[in-house]
Design an enzyme around this catalytic site. Structure first.
Site, PDB file in Angstrom:
ATOM      1  N   GLU A 135      -8.541  -2.081  -8.854  1.00 19.91           N
ATOM      2  CA  GLU A 135      -9.029  -0.891  -9.573  1.00 19.91           C
ATOM      3  C   GLU A 135      -7.275  -0.099  -9.203  1.00 19.91           C
ATOM      4  O   GLU A 135      -6.736  -0.439  -8.271  1.00 19.91           O
ATOM      5  CB  GLU A 135     -10.089   0.068  -8.081  1.00 19.91           C
ATOM      6  CG  GLU A 135     -11.429  -0.013  -8.766  1.00 19.91           C
ATOM      7  CD  GLU A 135     -12.077   0.859  -8.391  1.00 19.91           C
ATOM      8  OE1 GLU A 135     -11.818   2.746  -8.215  1.00 19.91           O
ATOM      9  OE2 GLU A 135     -13.221   0.501  -7.430  1.00 19.91           O
ATOM     10  N   GLU A 147     -15.400  -0.718  -1.419  1.00 17.93           N
ATOM     11  CA  GLU A 147     -14.424   0.457  -1.103  1.00 17.93           C
ATOM     12  C   GLU A 147     -15.091   0.952  -0.021  1.00 17.93           C
ATOM     13  O   GLU A 147     -15.993   1.884   0.440  1.00 17.93           O
ATOM     14  CB  GLU A 147     -14.782   1.423  -1.994  1.00 17.93           C
ATOM     15  CG  GLU A 147     -13.907   1.720  -3.291  1.00 17.93           C
ATOM     16  CD  GLU A 147     -13.594   2.748  -3.682  1.00 17.93           C
ATOM     17  OE1 GLU A 147     -13.492   3.951  -3.748  1.00 17.93           O
ATOM     18  OE2 GLU A 147     -11.993   3.248  -4.440  1.00 17.93           O
TER      19      GLU A 147
HETATM   20  C1  BG6 Z   1     -12.718   4.316  -6.734  1.00 21.36           C
HETATM   21  C2  BG6 Z   1     -14.444   3.912  -7.503  1.00 21.36           C
HETATM   22  O1  BG6 Z   1     -13.135   4.769  -6.244  1.00 21.36           O
HETATM   23  O2  BG6 Z   1     -12.371   5.345  -7.251  1.00 21.36           O
HETATM   24  C3  BG6 Z   1     -14.908   4.093  -8.758  1.00 21.36           C
HETATM   25  O3  BG6 Z   1     -14.656   2.781  -6.869  1.00 21.36           O
HETATM   26  C4  BG6 Z   1     -14.267   5.168  -9.258  1.00 21.36           C
HETATM   27  O4  BG6 Z   1     -16.396   4.013  -8.939  1.00 21.36           O
HETATM   28  C5  BG6 Z   1     -13.227   5.407  -9.479  1.00 21.36           C
HETATM   29  O5  BG6 Z   1     -14.916   6.105 -10.557  1.00 21.36           O
HETATM   30  C6  BG6 Z   1     -12.307   6.311  -9.551  1.00 21.36           C
HETATM   31  O6  BG6 Z   1     -12.682   7.941  -8.190  1.00 21.36           O
HETATM   32  P1  BG6 Z   1     -13.892   8.703  -9.978  1.00 21.36           P
HETATM   33  O7  BG6 Z   1     -14.254   9.494  -8.841  1.00 21.36           O
HETATM   34  O8  BG6 Z   1     -12.269   9.601 -10.244  1.00 21.36           O
HETATM   35  O9  BG6 Z   1     -14.116   8.110 -10.903  1.00 21.36           O
END
Ligand code: BG6
Length: 501
Positions: free
Chosen positions: A398, A197
């Site tokens: 993701e 990211e």
């Molecule tokens: C992404 C990241 O931004 O979102 C992850 O690459 C992160 O590392 C994921 O865990 C979800 O965000 P959060 O804050 O709910 O863990």
């Protein structure tokens, strides 16, 4: 908690709203899941591992930000220190992923296991050995590792002593780390990503994002202008480091597929007014330069003009520009969680500096308990936009819903809301592939096993198919169990995406 849970159940029951596709994905499609080293491994100081920036972040909550402390302070709760102790549980965890039928597993290599301080000449053999064993374990089940080199876990020493990526020396340290990993795992890992990211930094005045992404700790009294200047410098050095790594990786193994990793969120104008539309465009330009440089190897005009207009003078050499052109990526990996809506009522397009100031609530969308908007169709839009812009294979690395889970008296976990969320997103993804011809490599939903939230440091913000018995206070047995979504996702993978019921 109850009030949250009620609002949240209403929010996700959209099963009847969207049409399920019944499409199957192309042969070889990489179904699986994604995690990052610092969010699940634990063992933060074992076997020679050094301290990373994630190791000085305390637990927060949906309303309370994480604190970044000056080193580790006794008595504070640092959730990443133990996380879910994957370091000692990985065999059982990979077995559970294999049971779901995973074809791919995305994780990162903790930089500080390999170079504990970041500026050493020689790597730490015990750290390298851990990932050898982990990748062997994946291959035992036919699971392809998908590896991020830098996922929010920059060595703390590089943060404190060098100022993170505002310092050109970091390029050398990152490239050394990348070279060691590429050489060591050249026969075990085919799919790589350089910086997780990387485009988060477009929110340059968010201290937390700048620390996690670039290892920059802003000093008191810095203006937004200073912070944005630092961001353009750090972002540039990271892009050069990434391009050099791509070049070196391809030399080490020409079959490597090395991608970038961006946080992609299609941006919408709140109204059809020209100001709102232009604002949405400006917003995207200021975020997308990272992926533009990764893919095209050159800076977009709009960003060059913006840098110039604001009097920023990043150190960008002619040689850097050649490197950027020579080290373009093979694919575009991205996370998708939500869309973004902007309003010129809040800020005019030509005044846009702080991107957060332009963001408006989208009145048509529901939100998670952490305020993240739920927009499955946005994933199809994202896939179309990225395909049209980059003409590269895409990889969803993701996607997912952070939610509170309830363990029933018999130990079962009925996470229908998560199944609904994923079903609706997968359905939109399938339409993009089947109807829009998107060239998509795979789908790796986030946090396939419960882990520490990056944003809040919580355990109770859960994404997993596999439940881990541990709470925000750090209490629990670390026992793993299968949620309802575990069995559902297994069916999805078995049917190659056809059975979403
Ligand atoms: C992404 C990241 O931004 O979102 C992850 O690459 C992160 O590392 C994921 O865990 C979800 O965000 P959060 O804050 O709910 O863990």
């Amino acid at each position: 908690f109850l009030i949250c849970r009620m609002s949240f159940e209403n929010a996700y029951f959209r099963k009847d709203v969207l049409n399920m596709t019944g499409y199957t994905m192309p042969k070889g499609f990489l179904w699986g899941g994604a995690v990052a080293a610092h969010q699940l491994e634990g063992a933060w100081d074992e076997d020679g591992k050094g301290m990373s920036v994630a190791d000085v972040m305390t637990v927060g909550s949906a309303t309370k930000p994480r604190e970044i402390t000056d080193g580790v302070i006794p008595g504070k709760n640092y959730p990443n220190h133990e996380a879910i102790d994957f370091y000692h549980h990985y065999k059982g965890d990979i077995k559970l992923m294999a049971e779901m039928g995973f074809k791919a597993f995305r994780t990162s290599i903790a930089w500080t296991r390999i170079f504990p301080k970041g500026d050493e000449e020689e790597p730490n053999e015990a750290g390298l050995k851990f990932y050898d064993d982990l990748f062997d374990e994946c291959h035992k089940y036919g699971i392809e590792p998908v590896i991020t080199l830098s996922h929010f876990e920059i060595p703390y020493h590089l943060v404190k002593e060098y100022g993170g990526f505002t310092n050109r020396k970091l390029i050398d340290y990152f490239v050394r780390f990348a070279r060691v990993c590429f050489k060591r795992y050249k026969n075990k890992v085919k799919y790589w990503m350089t910086f997780n990211e990387i485009d988060n930094q477009s929110a340059f005045n968010n201290d937390f994002l700048m620390a996690t992404n670039s290892g920059i700790l802003f000093k008191d009294g810095m203006t937004d202008h200073d912070k944005e200047a630092a961001m353009y410098q750090a972002g540039h050095y990271e892009l050069v480091a990434s391009a050099l790594a791509v070049k070196i990786g391809h030399k080490i193994n020409p079959n490597f597929q090395i991608g970038c990793m961006i946080n992609y969120s299609p941006v919408r104008p709140l109204t059809p007014s020209s100001d709102d539309v232009l604002l949405a465009d400006k917003w995207e330009q200021r975020r997308d330069w990272f992926s533009d440089v990764h893919v095209f190897g050159e800076y977009p005009n709009a960003v060059e003009a913006y840098i110039e207009r604001n009097g920023y003078r990043p150190d960008i050499t002619d040689e850097d520009r050649i490197v950027l052109k020579e080290g373009t990526v093979d694919y575009v990996g991205f996370s998708y969680y939500q869309t973004t809506t902007v309003s010129s009522e809040k800020i005019k397009p030509d005044d846009l500096t702080d991107l957060a100031k332009a963001v408006a609530k989208n009145p048509t969308l529901m939100r998670s308990d952490w305020g993240w908007e739920i927009d499955p169709e946005g994933l199809r839009i994202a896939l179309n936009q990225l395909q049209d812009r980059y003409h590269k294979p895409l990889f969803i690395v993701e996607n997912g819903l952070g939610a509170y889970d309830k363990v029933e008296a018999d130990g079962s976990i009925h996470d229908d809301y998560r199944i609904d969320y994923l079903r609706n997103h997968i359905s939109e993804m399938e339409k993009a592939v089947e109807l829009d011809g998107v060239n998509l490599m795979g789908y790796l939903p986030w946090g396939c096993i419960d882990l520490v939230s990056a944003g809040t440091g919580q355990m109770d913000k859960r994404y997993g198919f596999i439940y881990v018995d541990k709470n925000d206070a750090g209490e629990g047995t670390l026992t793993r169990s299968r949620k309802d979504s575990f069995f559902w996702y297994k069916k999805v993978i078995e049917s190659n995406g056809q059975d979403l019921d």
